[in-house]
Design an enzyme around this catalytic site. Sequence first.
Site, PDB file in Angstrom:
ATOM      1  N   LYS A 223     -14.056   0.948  -3.842  1.00  0.00           N
ATOM      2  CA  LYS A 223     -15.089   1.394  -2.891  1.00  0.00           C
ATOM      3  C   LYS A 223     -16.173   2.170  -3.621  1.00  0.00           C
ATOM      4  O   LYS A 223     -17.359   1.980  -3.369  1.00  0.00           O
ATOM      5  CB  LYS A 223     -14.462   2.288  -1.804  1.00  0.00           C
ATOM      6  CG  LYS A 223     -13.597   1.538  -0.817  1.00  0.00           C
ATOM      7  CD  LYS A 223     -13.182   2.476   0.306  1.00  0.00           C
ATOM      8  CE  LYS A 223     -12.122   1.845   1.185  1.00  0.00           C
ATOM      9  NZ  LYS A 223     -11.472   2.805   2.060  1.00  0.00           N
TER      10      LYS A 223
ATOM     11  N   GLU B  98       0.829  -1.207   0.000  1.00  0.00           N
ATOM     12  CA  GLU B  98       0.000   0.000   0.000  1.00  0.00           C
ATOM     13  C   GLU B  98       0.867   1.264   0.000  1.00  0.00           C
ATOM     14  O   GLU B  98       0.434   2.314  -0.453  1.00  0.00           O
ATOM     15  CB  GLU B  98      -0.916  -0.014   1.226  1.00  0.00           C
ATOM     16  CG  GLU B  98      -2.344   0.334   0.898  1.00  0.00           C
ATOM     17  CD  GLU B  98      -3.289   0.120   2.058  1.00  0.00           C
ATOM     18  OE1 GLU B  98      -4.292  -0.561   1.862  1.00  0.00           O
ATOM     19  OE2 GLU B  98      -3.035   0.627   3.168  1.00  0.00           O
TER      20      GLU B  98
ATOM     21  N   HIS C 151       6.835 -26.995  -1.122  1.00  0.00           N
ATOM     22  CA  HIS C 151       6.147 -28.097  -1.796  1.00  0.00           C
ATOM     23  C   HIS C 151       5.019 -27.585  -2.683  1.00  0.00           C
ATOM     24  O   HIS C 151       4.222 -28.371  -3.191  1.00  0.00           O
ATOM     25  CB  HIS C 151       5.625 -29.088  -0.747  1.00  0.00           C
ATOM     26  CG  HIS C 151       6.741 -29.708   0.044  1.00  0.00           C
ATOM     27  ND1 HIS C 151       7.201 -31.002  -0.184  1.00  0.00           N
ATOM     28  CD2 HIS C 151       7.535 -29.197   1.019  1.00  0.00           C
ATOM     29  CE1 HIS C 151       8.206 -31.254   0.642  1.00  0.00           C
ATOM     30  NE2 HIS C 151       8.426 -30.172   1.383  1.00  0.00           N
TER      31      HIS C 151
HETATM   32  O1  PA5 Z   1      -3.530   1.445   5.901  1.00  0.00           O
HETATM   33  C1  PA5 Z   1      -4.636   1.917   5.715  1.00  0.00           C
HETATM   34  O2  PA5 Z   1      -4.826   3.124   5.771  1.00  0.00           O
HETATM   35  C2  PA5 Z   1      -5.845   1.044   5.421  1.00  0.00           C
HETATM   36  O3  PA5 Z   1      -5.502  -0.301   5.349  1.00  0.00           O
HETATM   37  C3  PA5 Z   1      -6.867   1.209   6.510  1.00  0.00           C
HETATM   38  O4  PA5 Z   1      -6.275   0.917   7.726  1.00  0.00           O
HETATM   39  C4  PA5 Z   1      -8.080   0.307   6.311  1.00  0.00           C
HETATM   40  O5  PA5 Z   1      -8.670   0.587   5.073  1.00  0.00           O
HETATM   41  C5  PA5 Z   1      -9.081   0.516   7.421  1.00  0.00           C
HETATM   42  O6  PA5 Z   1      -9.443   1.856   7.508  1.00  0.00           O
HETATM   43  P1  PA5 Z   1     -10.181   2.424   8.765  1.00  0.00           P
HETATM   44  O7  PA5 Z   1      -9.290   2.301   9.940  1.00  0.00           O
HETATM   45  O8  PA5 Z   1     -10.487   3.850   8.424  1.00  0.00           O
HETATM   46  O9  PA5 Z   1     -11.450   1.617   8.956  1.00  0.00           O
END
Ligand code: PA5
Length: 424
Positions: free
Chosen positions: A413, A277, A298
């Site tokens: 989303k 990310e 494996h």
């Molecule tokens: O690293 C990130 O920002 C995302 O993975 C969020 O943590 C994830 O989408 C969850 O978001 P939130 O804490 O707003 O529910």
Amino acid sequence: MKLDLSNALLNSELKEYQDKVNAIHQSLLDKSCLGNDFIGWLDWPLDYDKEEFDRIKSVAEEIRNDGDVLLVCGIGGSYLGARSAIEMLNGLYPDDKLEIIYTGNGLSATYLQQVLNHIEGKSVYLNVISKSGTTTETAVAFRIFEKYMYAHYDKEEAQRRIIATTDKARGTLKALADAKNYRTFVIPDDIGGRFSVFTAVGLLPIAASGVDISEIMKGCQKAHKDFQDSSLESNIAYQYAVARRILEQQGKCNELFVTYEPSMTMVAEWWKQLFGESEGKDGKGIFPGSVTFTTDLHSMGQFIQEGTKNLFETLLLVENPTYDIKFPSDSDNLDNMNYLADKSVNWINKMACLGTIDAHVNTGKVPNIILTLDDTSAFSYGYMIYFFFRACAMSVLLLDVNPFNQPGVEVYKKNMFNLLGKPE
Ligand code: PA5
């Protein structure tokens, strides 16, 4: 923690990157780097809210005393850190009265119903974790389990057992928690989800699982101290950061994170989110994957050994695993295994690891970066996460990419909300 680049097959020297590393290091310190609104994690090992930390410990103690089950409801950065720590530090089958169950990390009705069936008749606490407070997976699961709590406890008791970890002032979850008198913990404004495991996001579930979270913070503090100097001669976080970039230049655009302990599979999942990310933007980045050896030798071993030559491995080894077992001798020896009689199973695992490194590096020409943790203690966990935070920030900034946002996550989303008919 140690870093060994002797099997990394690098064709450039780390020191060629020293000037760039110095400049980026300085831009992190003076908060002028890309994404500088989200570098609260950098000095968090020293600056963390000590009062809240004590409150985390005391609520965790209450959960441990009164609860049979803690439901941890969150996804992505609001989930993976806690699970990675709990599994690495306590193992996959911990002998503890309190069971931790993760929910809100998907939309499977079957999973949700099975959790509802499983917790029936047990003493349940619910920790909902969401920085935005609007994440669909978390919100769907939370409403379902919140209703369960009110159906099984009177109002006051349900309120006592529901704890929200969210933004300090804004967002739907904060407003809901305040309206319903739930206890709350804070996700700092300047720390993004995947850098948040050492805030209340991770620390409340981790402490509830019985881990001494002070030891995690001590590990982070030690790493914070060790990585103050940007020299590529001594800073192993930056050595790893640069080695990845050199390998990418050599055409290695896939990084496989390798562990030899099944209890560290979730560390790999956490690492994949951290690097995936942070880095996968603007058409750039190394794709992060993971394998657990020797299991996956494996299944994936063939590809790594002889498949497309576009990958490298990053091994996370443990010098002193939690347990060892002596392999028993057998007088009949019908399985012909007596050649290993009285040997340690950790030694057998280590020989498999050494044989695999040799096969992948020397025969397969697959570069191996080797990281070694002393043990699977809370201190080592803390040291490790801060190592990866520093390495990730440096590695991604070397690509001229903002490590701290995730604009691409919004695309699915938007489509999902259209299909679900979510009001604007
Ligand atoms: O690293 C990130 O920002 C995302 O993975 C969020 O943590 C994830 O989408 C969850 O978001 P939130 O804490 O707003 O529910």
